[in-house]
Design an enzyme around this catalytic site. Sequence first.
Site, PDB file in Angstrom:
ATOM      1  N   PRO A 113       0.865  -1.191   0.000  1.00 37.29           N
ATOM      2  CA  PRO A 113       0.000   0.000   0.000  1.00 37.29           C
ATOM      3  C   PRO A 113       0.901   1.241   0.000  1.00 37.29           C
ATOM      4  CG  PRO A 113      -0.623  -1.524   1.766  1.00 37.29           C
ATOM      5  CD  PRO A 113       0.669  -2.035   1.191  1.00 37.29           C
ATOM      6  N   GLY A 119       6.983   2.337   3.438  1.00 35.14           N
ATOM      7  CA  GLY A 119       8.254   2.388   2.706  1.00 35.14           C
ATOM      8  C   GLY A 119       8.141   2.109   1.217  1.00 35.14           C
ATOM      9  N   SER A 121       7.915   4.214  -1.256  1.00 33.44           N
ATOM     10  CA  SER A 121       8.779   5.109  -2.062  1.00 33.44           C
ATOM     11  C   SER A 121      10.218   4.618  -2.039  1.00 33.44           C
ATOM     12  CB  SER A 121       8.782   6.539  -1.521  1.00 33.44           C
ATOM     13  OG  SER A 121       7.504   6.964  -1.274  1.00 33.44           O
ATOM     14  N   ASP A 163      14.743   4.046   5.687  1.00 36.00           N
ATOM     15  CA  ASP A 163      13.876   3.238   4.811  1.00 36.00           C
ATOM     16  C   ASP A 163      14.686   2.582   3.695  1.00 36.00           C
ATOM     17  OD1 ASP A 163      12.032   4.463   6.416  1.00 36.00           O
ATOM     18  OD2 ASP A 163      10.716   5.137   4.801  1.00 36.00           O
TER      19      ASP A 163
HETATM   20  C1  MEV Z   1       9.647   7.611   7.409  1.00 35.97           C
HETATM   21  O1  MEV Z   1       9.385   6.266   7.049  1.00 35.97           O
HETATM   22  C2  MEV Z   1      10.443   7.652   8.677  1.00 35.97           C
HETATM   23  C3  MEV Z   1      10.764   9.051   9.195  1.00 35.97           C
HETATM   24  O2  MEV Z   1      11.516   8.842  10.412  1.00 35.97           O
HETATM   25  C4  MEV Z   1      11.577   9.869   8.217  1.00 35.97           C
HETATM   26  C5  MEV Z   1      12.992   9.367   8.013  1.00 35.97           C
HETATM   27  O3  MEV Z   1      13.485   8.557   8.783  1.00 35.97           O
HETATM   28  O4  MEV Z   1      13.616   9.838   7.026  1.00 35.97           O
HETATM   29  C6  MEV Z   1       9.510   9.815   9.568  1.00 35.97           C
END
Ligand code: MEV
Length: 331
Positions: A113, A119, A121, A163
Amino acid sequence: MTVTATAVAKARAAAPAKIILFGEHFVVYGNPAILASINRRITVTAKKSRDGGKVKIKSDIASGEFDGSTFRLIEGANARATLEPLYYAARQALDDKKQQKGGLEIEIKSDIPYGVGLGSSAAALVATIAAVESLLGRADKKKVCESAIEAEKIIHKNSSGADCFVSTFGGMMHYSKGGGFKKVEAKTKLFLVIGDTGIKHNTGDLVSSVRKLKEANQMAFSGLMSQSRDICNQALAALNSGNTEHLGMLMNENQLLLERLGVSHEKADDLIDVARRAGALGAKITGAGGGGAIIALAASKEDSERIASAIKETGQGAFEVEIDTKGLVLG
Ligand code: MEV
């Protein structure tokens, strides 16, 4: 680590989705996070095309083409933000391999999704770069990960890189910006359920809102940072000893910190509540928040099935997930 070595006419790569168990947002400012790749993937096929210099991308949600200076969206409303980093990454891979005049056709299939903190992207970037690099010669995991982090900065310029790391290298890991990643082995199997609020978020906007909060109140923020660090340390010990009850409690504590950051959402709070009432040991948002997905920890398979059913009864999506150990896979 080099994962393939010969030039081919078509190359494929698949990269997994992720969950953040502890430490999202605080990881942007150098704190540790514990995250894991999961058994949902994006698969990218890259082919050379005769249309010199053009990169065409077709995914389940959008398609478009880019001739190096102009972007043309073919289908998918508001898909620029999704596709642009992928074009950038593909172009960069062509440039790195000194194939500026080369044309590419990229096809993306996903069962992740999107836009809810799982994750998608990062996985799309990792798989696209890996597919293009192996098409043009060879893909090196470390280099793929670095390029994906660079391209992710188009999505949000303060990316922690977490990510992309977990999608490339896979498994459960303890990660920090300065310290890199260390694999974490859970002593017992973790029964995990994702609940999807259906509310798409913009990671960049959420990261910026946390930055504003930090700048407005440095002292309070540094208190939250230290609590998050402490939760991560305790979580590592709980994973190592297999104490899932304590792990669940720590997830609930982590959720309180995310609420203090203002990144939770009433629909996420509702799903967390449903999961806890259905027997979850702990539940929290996972990823940037602002809607998105929640993650719940269950004591057993029966409990995770019950939690998923309870979430589905509210009309929202839910599914059980396994931790993936492979990360990026080529071919
Ligand atoms: C995004 O999946 C996680 C955040 O901590 C942003 C990041 O780590 O770059 C919100």
